[in-house]
Scaffold this active site. Structure first.
Site, PDB file in Angstrom:
ATOM      1  N   ASP A   1       0.673  -1.331   0.127  1.00 42.82           N
ATOM      2  CA  ASP A   1      -0.004  -0.071  -0.009  1.00 42.82           C
ATOM      3  C   ASP A   1       1.028   1.331   0.045  1.00 42.82           C
ATOM      4  O   ASP A   1       1.882   1.072   0.488  1.00 42.82           O
ATOM      5  CB  ASP A   1      -0.855   0.089   1.209  1.00 42.82           C
ATOM      6  CG  ASP A   1      -1.841   0.940   1.244  1.00 42.82           C
ATOM      7  OD1 ASP A   1      -2.110   1.410  -0.117  1.00 42.82           O
ATOM      8  OD2 ASP A   1      -2.582   1.422   2.022  1.00 42.82           O
TER       9      ASP A   1
ATOM     10  N   HIS B   1       2.229   3.139  -9.042  1.00 42.84           N
ATOM     11  CA  HIS B   1       1.989   1.691  -9.256  1.00 42.84           C
ATOM     12  C   HIS B   1       3.060   1.125  -9.949  1.00 42.84           C
ATOM     13  O   HIS B   1       3.484  -0.140  -9.557  1.00 42.84           O
ATOM     14  CB  HIS B   1       0.545   1.464  -9.961  1.00 42.84           C
ATOM     15  CG  HIS B   1      -0.456   1.957  -9.163  1.00 42.84           C
ATOM     16  ND1 HIS B   1      -0.825   1.563  -7.958  1.00 42.84           N
ATOM     17  CD2 HIS B   1      -1.419   2.557  -9.592  1.00 42.84           C
ATOM     18  CE1 HIS B   1      -1.864   1.929  -7.354  1.00 42.84           C
ATOM     19  NE2 HIS B   1      -2.414   2.861  -8.514  1.00 42.84           N
TER      20      HIS B   1
ATOM     21  N   LEU C   1      10.358 -20.785  -4.610  1.00 46.30           N
ATOM     22  CA  LEU C   1       9.620 -19.944  -4.017  1.00 46.30           C
ATOM     23  C   LEU C   1       8.035 -19.798  -4.876  1.00 46.30           C
ATOM     24  O   LEU C   1       8.199 -19.656  -6.004  1.00 46.30           O
ATOM     25  CB  LEU C   1      10.397 -18.538  -3.973  1.00 46.30           C
ATOM     26  CG  LEU C   1       9.476 -17.409  -3.464  1.00 46.30           C
ATOM     27  CD1 LEU C   1       9.732 -17.069  -1.749  1.00 46.30           C
ATOM     28  CD2 LEU C   1       9.538 -15.796  -4.185  1.00 46.30           C
TER      29      LEU C   1
HETATM   30  C1  IPE Z   1      -5.347  -2.718  -0.035  1.00 47.43           C
HETATM   31  O1  IPE Z   1      -4.924  -1.211  -0.323  1.00 47.43           O
HETATM   32  C2  IPE Z   1      -5.395  -3.341  -1.196  1.00 47.43           C
HETATM   33  C3  IPE Z   1      -4.133  -3.645  -1.897  1.00 47.43           C
HETATM   34  C4  IPE Z   1      -2.913  -3.287  -1.579  1.00 47.43           C
HETATM   35  C5  IPE Z   1      -4.271  -4.122  -3.269  1.00 47.43           C
HETATM   36  P1  IPE Z   1      -6.183  -0.151  -0.273  1.00 47.43           P
HETATM   37  O2  IPE Z   1      -5.440   1.044  -0.263  1.00 47.43           O
HETATM   38  O3  IPE Z   1      -7.228  -0.830  -1.179  1.00 47.43           O
HETATM   39  O4  IPE Z   1      -6.866  -0.525   1.078  1.00 47.43           O
HETATM   40  P2  IPE Z   1      -7.836   0.764   2.055  1.00 47.43           P
HETATM   41  O5  IPE Z   1      -8.829   1.180   1.184  1.00 47.43           O
HETATM   42  O6  IPE Z   1      -6.952   1.589   2.371  1.00 47.43           O
HETATM   43  O7  IPE Z   1      -8.229  -0.227   3.164  1.00 47.43           O
HETATM   44  C1  IPE Z   2      -1.580   0.107  -3.077  1.00 46.97           C
HETATM   45  O1  IPE Z   2      -1.504   1.463  -3.284  1.00 46.97           O
HETATM   46  C2  IPE Z   2      -2.074  -0.406  -4.517  1.00 46.97           C
HETATM   47  C3  IPE Z   2      -3.261  -0.966  -4.914  1.00 46.97           C
HETATM   48  C4  IPE Z   2      -4.131  -0.878  -3.992  1.00 46.97           C
HETATM   49  C5  IPE Z   2      -3.452  -1.612  -6.307  1.00 46.97           C
HETATM   50  P1  IPE Z   2      -2.576   2.423  -3.401  1.00 46.97           P
HETATM   51  O2  IPE Z   2      -3.062   2.708  -4.900  1.00 46.97           O
HETATM   52  O3  IPE Z   2      -3.596   2.191  -2.351  1.00 46.97           O
HETATM   53  O4  IPE Z   2      -1.980   3.757  -2.871  1.00 46.97           O
HETATM   54  P2  IPE Z   2      -2.648   5.005  -1.666  1.00 46.97           P
HETATM   55  O5  IPE Z   2      -3.047   4.078  -0.475  1.00 46.97           O
HETATM   56  O6  IPE Z   2      -3.645   5.520  -2.524  1.00 46.97           O
HETATM   57  O7  IPE Z   2      -1.241   5.764  -1.375  1.00 46.97           O
HETATM   58 MG    MG Z   3      -4.034   2.448  -0.414  1.00 51.62          MG
END
Ligand code: IPE
Ligand code: IPE
Ligand code: MG
Length: 238
Positions: free
Chosen positions: A22, A39, A133
């Site tokens: 995240d 990303h 792995l």
């Molecule tokens: C969790 O991250 C999902 C992934 C890393 C794929 P999110 O950014 O979607 O989670 P929330 O919305 O903060 O809970």
């Molecule tokens: C996690 O990064 C990746 C996915 C959920 C695909 P985010 O896109 O949630 O990044 P933030 O949380 O907005 O910084």
């Molecule tokens: Mg996020």
């Protein structure tokens, strides 16, 4: 930062690490870049981390790449994520193969674009003999959905009067055949599980860090594993 790699006990590494990657969007925002760039950078760091995991003797890494809740994002972002997935496998499959990594996936692929389904299925097929792995990509994955689909698949074959057991449920989860998660790592500073592997993490140790995913380095992985080794896993005992 301490040299955690040196002080890790290599005989006691977690078998299964689950990572909530995240913070990509916030990383990009801080640098005034589009979220898709966050990303992209986030995908780039996966391979060096897998190299570090292999070096330590970790057997399974589950990566949360797209949750069932992520469909609520703008469609442009969702599309850029699927494109990135295709690109990831195009660019990295040969090297994944040569490192002995076996690709698996958890989640319902059906809703993904055809090209992405093909990319992931092909990666699974091409790496199925590998043993170093397991890299389990969680795509369109939700922990609650996982449990419900497991129950439904079991119901289809259920004998009269047959009861569900924990072992039977586990055999029908997307992660069937993989052991429970030992360590969850979540980057990006949120202290929650966000519907990731809810059954499988029941007794996992949790490691949260404010480091945003694109900034996560092998050194941070070593730190997480070292901290895991300082915990006493009692499993309810004394
Ligand atoms: C969790 O991250 C999902 C992934 C890393 C794929 P999110 O950014 O979607 O989670 P929330 O919305 O903060 O809970
Ligand atoms: C996690 O990064 C990746 C996915 C959920 C695909 P985010 O896109 O949630 O990044 P933030 O949380 O907005 O910084
Ligand atoms: Mg996020």
């Amino acid at each position: 930062m301490k040299d955690y790699k040196r002080i890790i006990n290599r005989k006691d590494v977690p078998a299964h690490i689950a990572i909530i990657m995240d913070g990509n969007g916030r990383w990009a925002k801080k640098k005034s870049l589009p979220r898709s760039e966050g990303h992209r950078r986030g995908a780039e760091i996966i391979e060096p981390l897998m190299d570090a995991a292999i070096d330590l003797g970790i057997r399974i890494v589950s990566l949360y790449a797209f949750s069932t809740e992520n469909w609520s994002r703008p469609s442009t972002e969702i599309l850029s994520l699927w494109k990135l997935l295709d690109h990831f496998f195009n660019a990295k499959l040969d090297s994944i193969k040569s490192k002995g990594i076996r690709v698996e996936h958890s989640g319902i692929l059906k809703r993904l674009p055809a090209l992405s389904i093909q990319a992931i299925r092909n990666a699974v097929k091409e790496t199925r003999e590998n043993r170093t792995l397991v890299l389990n990509f969680c795509l369109n994955y939700g922990g609650r959905q996982d449990i419900v689909q497991a129950v439904n698949r079991w119901l289809e074959r259920r004998g009269t009067g047959e009861k569900m057991t924990m072992r039977k449920l586990e055999r029908h989860l997307f992660t069937a055949g993989l052991p429970s998660v030992d360590l969850v790592i979540r980057t990006g500073g949120e202290y929650r599980v966000s519907n990731f592997l809810v059954w499988q993490i029941a007794y996992a140790e949790l490691f949260f860090t404010d480091v945003l995913w694109p900034d996560f380095r092998p050194a941070h992985l070593y730190q997480a594993i070292y901290e895991y080794q300082q915990r006493e896993r009692r499993f309810g005992g004394l």
